[in-house]
Motif scaffolding. Structure first.
Motif, PDB file in Angstrom:
ATOM      1  N   GLY A   1       0.787  -1.338  -0.085  1.00 55.99           N
ATOM      2  CA  GLY A   1       0.105   0.147   0.072  1.00 55.99           C
ATOM      3  C   GLY A   1       0.761   1.194  -0.047  1.00 55.99           C
ATOM      4  O   GLY A   1       0.529   2.197  -0.630  1.00 55.99           O
ATOM      5  N   ASP A   2       1.768   1.174   0.875  1.00 58.86           N
ATOM      6  CA  ASP A   2       2.943   2.438   0.780  1.00 58.86           C
ATOM      7  C   ASP A   2       4.040   2.583  -0.163  1.00 58.86           C
ATOM      8  O   ASP A   2       4.190   3.437  -0.888  1.00 58.86           O
ATOM      9  CB  ASP A   2       3.344   2.483   2.362  1.00 58.86           C
ATOM     10  CG  ASP A   2       2.085   2.926   3.397  1.00 58.86           C
ATOM     11  OD1 ASP A   2       0.942   3.357   3.028  1.00 58.86           O
ATOM     12  OD2 ASP A   2       2.472   2.381   4.336  1.00 58.86           O
ATOM     13  N   ASN A   3       4.799   1.547  -0.172  1.00 59.64           N
ATOM     14  CA  ASN A   3       5.827   1.574  -1.280  1.00 59.64           C
ATOM     15  C   ASN A   3       5.576   1.131  -2.444  1.00 59.64           C
ATOM     16  O   ASN A   3       6.422   1.105  -3.202  1.00 59.64           O
ATOM     17  CB  ASN A   3       6.906   0.590  -0.538  1.00 59.64           C
ATOM     18  CG  ASN A   3       7.610   1.225   0.784  1.00 59.64           C
ATOM     19  OD1 ASN A   3       7.872   0.717   1.676  1.00 59.64           O
ATOM     20  ND2 ASN A   3       7.267   2.675   1.093  1.00 59.64           N
ATOM     21  N   LYS A   4       4.354   0.484  -2.645  1.00 56.71           N
ATOM     22  CA  LYS A   4       3.906   0.131  -4.021  1.00 56.71           C
ATOM     23  C   LYS A   4       4.617  -1.169  -4.436  1.00 56.71           C
ATOM     24  O   LYS A   4       4.532  -1.345  -5.844  1.00 56.71           O
ATOM     25  CB  LYS A   4       4.061   0.874  -5.101  1.00 56.71           C
ATOM     26  CG  LYS A   4       3.693   2.781  -4.669  1.00 56.71           C
ATOM     27  CD  LYS A   4       2.167   2.700  -4.032  1.00 56.71           C
ATOM     28  CE  LYS A   4       1.632   3.990  -3.796  1.00 56.71           C
ATOM     29  NZ  LYS A   4       2.347   4.910  -2.697  1.00 56.71           N
ATOM     30  N   ILE A   5       5.000  -1.930  -3.734  1.00 56.49           N
ATOM     31  CA  ILE A   5       5.401  -3.124  -4.067  1.00 56.49           C
ATOM     32  C   ILE A   5       4.203  -4.209  -4.293  1.00 56.49           C
ATOM     33  O   ILE A   5       3.583  -4.379  -3.417  1.00 56.49           O
ATOM     34  CB  ILE A   5       6.416  -4.066  -3.063  1.00 56.49           C
ATOM     35  CG1 ILE A   5       7.736  -3.117  -2.839  1.00 56.49           C
ATOM     36  CG2 ILE A   5       6.917  -5.492  -3.342  1.00 56.49           C
ATOM     37  CD1 ILE A   5       8.603  -3.345  -1.771  1.00 56.49           C
ATOM     38  N   PRO A   6       4.250  -4.680  -5.664  1.00 56.32           N
ATOM     39  CA  PRO A   6       2.977  -5.521  -5.746  1.00 56.32           C
ATOM     40  C   PRO A   6       2.832  -6.958  -4.746  1.00 56.32           C
ATOM     41  O   PRO A   6       3.880  -7.240  -4.601  1.00 56.32           O
ATOM     42  CB  PRO A   6       3.209  -6.161  -7.258  1.00 56.32           C
ATOM     43  CG  PRO A   6       4.044  -5.150  -7.745  1.00 56.32           C
ATOM     44  CD  PRO A   6       5.068  -4.584  -6.807  1.00 56.32           C
ATOM     45  N   PRO A   7       1.681  -6.821  -4.490  1.00 55.89           N
ATOM     46  CA  PRO A   7       1.469  -8.249  -3.679  1.00 55.89           C
ATOM     47  C   PRO A   7       2.131  -9.403  -3.923  1.00 55.89           C
ATOM     48  O   PRO A   7       2.763 -10.192  -2.904  1.00 55.89           O
ATOM     49  CB  PRO A   7      -0.174  -8.294  -3.443  1.00 55.89           C
ATOM     50  CG  PRO A   7      -0.629  -6.855  -3.674  1.00 55.89           C
ATOM     51  CD  PRO A   7       0.436  -6.399  -4.651  1.00 55.89           C
ATOM     52  N   ALA A   8       1.938  -9.913  -5.383  1.00 55.36           N
ATOM     53  CA  ALA A   8       2.620 -11.196  -5.701  1.00 55.36           C
ATOM     54  C   ALA A   8       4.163 -11.020  -5.564  1.00 55.36           C
ATOM     55  O   ALA A   8       4.949 -12.056  -5.334  1.00 55.36           O
ATOM     56  CB  ALA A   8       2.423 -11.210  -7.229  1.00 55.36           C
ATOM     57  N   MET A   9       4.941  -9.861  -5.482  1.00 58.39           N
ATOM     58  CA  MET A   9       6.118  -9.660  -5.380  1.00 58.39           C
ATOM     59  C   MET A   9       6.603  -9.805  -4.038  1.00 58.39           C
ATOM     60  O   MET A   9       7.613 -10.515  -3.628  1.00 58.39           O
ATOM     61  CB  MET A   9       6.689  -8.404  -6.178  1.00 58.39           C
ATOM     62  CG  MET A   9       8.258  -8.308  -6.054  1.00 58.39           C
ATOM     63  SD  MET A   9       8.796  -6.656  -6.979  1.00 58.39           S
ATOM     64  CE  MET A   9       8.474  -6.834  -8.555  1.00 58.39           C
ATOM     65  N   MET A  10       5.719  -9.409  -3.136  1.00 57.24           N
ATOM     66  CA  MET A  10       5.830  -9.269  -1.329  1.00 57.24           C
ATOM     67  C   MET A  10       6.035 -10.978  -1.537  1.00 57.24           C
ATOM     68  O   MET A  10       7.027 -11.301  -0.563  1.00 57.24           O
ATOM     69  CB  MET A  10       4.760  -8.648  -0.799  1.00 57.24           C
ATOM     70  CG  MET A  10       4.854  -7.377  -0.973  1.00 57.24           C
ATOM     71  SD  MET A  10       3.358  -6.745   0.482  1.00 57.24           S
ATOM     72  CE  MET A  10       3.490  -7.777   1.950  1.00 57.24           C
ATOM     73  N   ASP A  11       5.161 -11.878  -1.944  1.00 54.95           N
ATOM     74  CA  ASP A  11       5.084 -13.148  -1.560  1.00 54.95           C
ATOM     75  C   ASP A  11       6.363 -14.028  -2.221  1.00 54.95           C
ATOM     76  O   ASP A  11       7.017 -14.728  -1.198  1.00 54.95           O
ATOM     77  CB  ASP A  11       3.963 -13.845  -2.330  1.00 54.95           C
ATOM     78  CG  ASP A  11       2.585 -13.247  -1.760  1.00 54.95           C
ATOM     79  OD1 ASP A  11       2.664 -12.842  -0.527  1.00 54.95           O
ATOM     80  OD2 ASP A  11       1.583 -13.344  -2.452  1.00 54.95           O
TER      81      ASP A  11
END
Length: 539
Positions: A249-259
């Motif tokens: 939400g804040d840094n704009k890293i896509p959720p899939a990339m977070m995973d």
């Protein structure tokens, strides 16, 4: 005429018959118009007129060049909705009842817009208010729902929900100009022009993303603050950029990339915020956004496995600043558009223009984002005012004015007496340079604990040189700062023998101020979490 202008004009035309006509003074045209601009979470450090060198805000700076810049304006409660309630009522949070973002605001109580309305002003509220219920005291309202959205946002326009296409800062500006354009030209007006930006989660306008995502911003000296020399409150707060900021939400890293990278959500709405915020974009908007942000995220993905904690903090700080300051750019664009409009339409000389924020904000100082604390970056708010008839150009003031003072000041300019129960005071004479008498201590309260960011409950006073804070509820700790010697507030001198006399004087002054403002330990107890059910029942 744009679609927004057409919609706004039709709404105004359709509702014109419902406007109540009040008795006016003999010469209403001589009374000043008022444009009150309030952004959300706009730290004074992010206005170039204040000299911090982070960014350029040429249009907001025009207000400083052509009017007055307050260098030590403060708020009474550094939180969005409570600050707005103080603006409207001219009363502290414990008096108007809006102590935190959860408490209900009673629109039945008096506010300065109602009073102006009753004295012949036409009034409007456009943008963010962040309080439940239909705003009272306004002939026209077009407000965002809750925090609002950056792209293609929903507004409640005179009681009816409507989604508008475009970027929120631009839409808010256009609606303000439409309303002024279609007003009753025979009556003075007051419009509250409230921007959502730069509130979290910081989505800049598409025209600004390429520029701001390539910029590198200076790190504050206290980015890696370890909080030695301070008490429990600063050490336990949850607003550290590295530890507590959301990845998606804040840094704009896509959720899939977070995973893929094994990055965990700190707040359970992290991924949902990313999906919902970017999901509001049209296909064309999203494609333009992705063309800029995807390469940034791919670079991060490649670098992340070898990044130290220091490098990660620095990366997150830059991402924060790029998006935060990117949203400020559109706010500045809107101020320029408004000032140009007033000038082109012969309204400049007789219109008071105020620019401020609902509070200050941490831009990496002490490693933080957000606000809430009585420390300087959160307590202080930008305040610039232009009124050619009374205020000289290019001046500044270090007076301890507060958001508590807006209501009585605006009423004073309108020639209307403020109700005796308003706790603020008019700074009209101060701004005009005809009277330098002013308060010597600003009073502050904060109640939203336990809660998001875990800033402990506290109250205190700030004088010209010193600040005294009392943290209470689950702790009983005092902090005293010498702002002349320690402007970054790194050393609590409350127990320093060298400051014994200062401590005594500040404690006496605090008790005097609390009494004057009708605050007490009984109020503190009333607003404790365990008393919430009883308090709601009484209301």
């Amino acid at each position: 005429m744009s679609s927004i202008r057409i919609v706004s004009f039709l709404i105004l035309f359709a509702s014109a018959s419902t406007f109540t006509i009040f008795a006016q003074s003999p010469s209403p045209k001589k009374r000043p118009n008022i444009v009150y601009i309030m952004s959300d979470d706009h730290g004074y450090q992010a206005i170039s007129a204040y000299g911090y060198g982070l960014n350029q805000t040429p249009n907001i700076d025009r207000l400083a060049k052509e009017g007055l810049l307050f260098t030590r304006a403060t708020v009474t409660n550094s939180l969005c909705a409570p600050s707005r309630a103080v603006l409207l009522t001219g009363k502290h949070s414990y008096i108007n009842g809006k102590i935190d973002n959860e408490a209900k605001f009673d629109w039945r109580q008096d506010n300065f817009a109602k009073i102006l309305q009753a004295h012949g002003y036409q009034t409007a509220l456009i943008g963010k208010i962040h309080m439940d219920g239909r705003p009272a005291g306004f002939d026209h309202s077009a407000v965002l729902i809750d925090q609002g959205e950056y792209y293609n946002p929903n507004f409640i326009i005179n009681g009816k929900k409507q989604q508008l296409q475009g970027y929120v800062s631009d839409l808010t500006t256009d609606m303000v100009l439409d309303w002024i354009d279609n007003r009753d030209k025979e009556k003075p007006f007051c419009v509250l022009y409230h921007q959502k930006a730069p509130h979290r989660e910081w989505l800049p306008a598409l025209r600004h993303i390429a520029k701001y995502t390539q910029m590198k911003f200076p790190e504050p000296a206290t980015l890696f603050d370890n909080f030695e020399g301070r008490g429990t409150a600063a050490k336990t707060a949850e607003m550290n950029i590295l530890k507590h900021m959301n990845w998606a939400g804040d840094n704009k890293i896509p959720p899939a990339m977070m995973d893929e990278l094994g990055l965990k959500e700190y707040m359970n709405w992290d991924k949902a915020a990313y999906t919902n915020n970017l999901g509001r974009m049209s296909a064309q908007e999203r494609a333009q956004w992705d063309s800029v942000y995807q390469p940034i995220m791919e670079d991060f993905k490649a670098a992340y496995p070898n990044m130290s904690q220091q490098e990660l903090m620095q990366w997150r700080f830059q991402r924060y600043m790029q998006d935060y300051l990117g949203t400020v750019a559109a706010v500045d664009d809107g101020v320029g558009k408004l000032l140009d409009y007033l000038q082109a339409n012969g309204l400049e000389e007789n219109t008071i223009v105020i620019y401020t924020s609902d509070q200050g904000f941490y831009l990496g100082e002490h490693g933080w984002f957000d606000k809430r604390f009585m420390y300087e970056e959160s307590l202080r708010t930008p305040l610039l005012i232009k009124y050619p008839k009374e205020i000289a150009a290019g001046i500044s003031s270090s007076a301890l004015v507060q958001n508590l003072d807006f209501a009585p000041t605006l009423l004073d300019y309108a020639g209307v007496a403020a109700p005796k129960d308003m706790q603020g005071q008019s700074f009209r004479k101060l701004a005009a340079g005809t009277d330098s008498t002013w308060r010597d201590a600003a009073y502050y309260t904060y109640y939203e604990y336990p809660g998001i960011h875990m800033a402990k409950r506290h109250y205190g006073i700030r004088t010209d040189r010193y600040k005294l804070i009392h943290f209470y509820y689950d702790v009983d700790e005092w902090e005293l700062y010498d702002l002349e010697r320690d402007p970054q507030e790194l050393k609590n001198v409350y127990d320093d023998p060298a400051y014994a006399n200062v401590k005594s004087e500040m404690q006496q002054k605090l008790e005097k101020v609390r009494k004057e403002y009708k605050d007490s330990d009984a109020n503190d107890q009333k607003f404790l979490p365990e008393n919430k059910i009883n308090r709601q029942a009484k209301n």
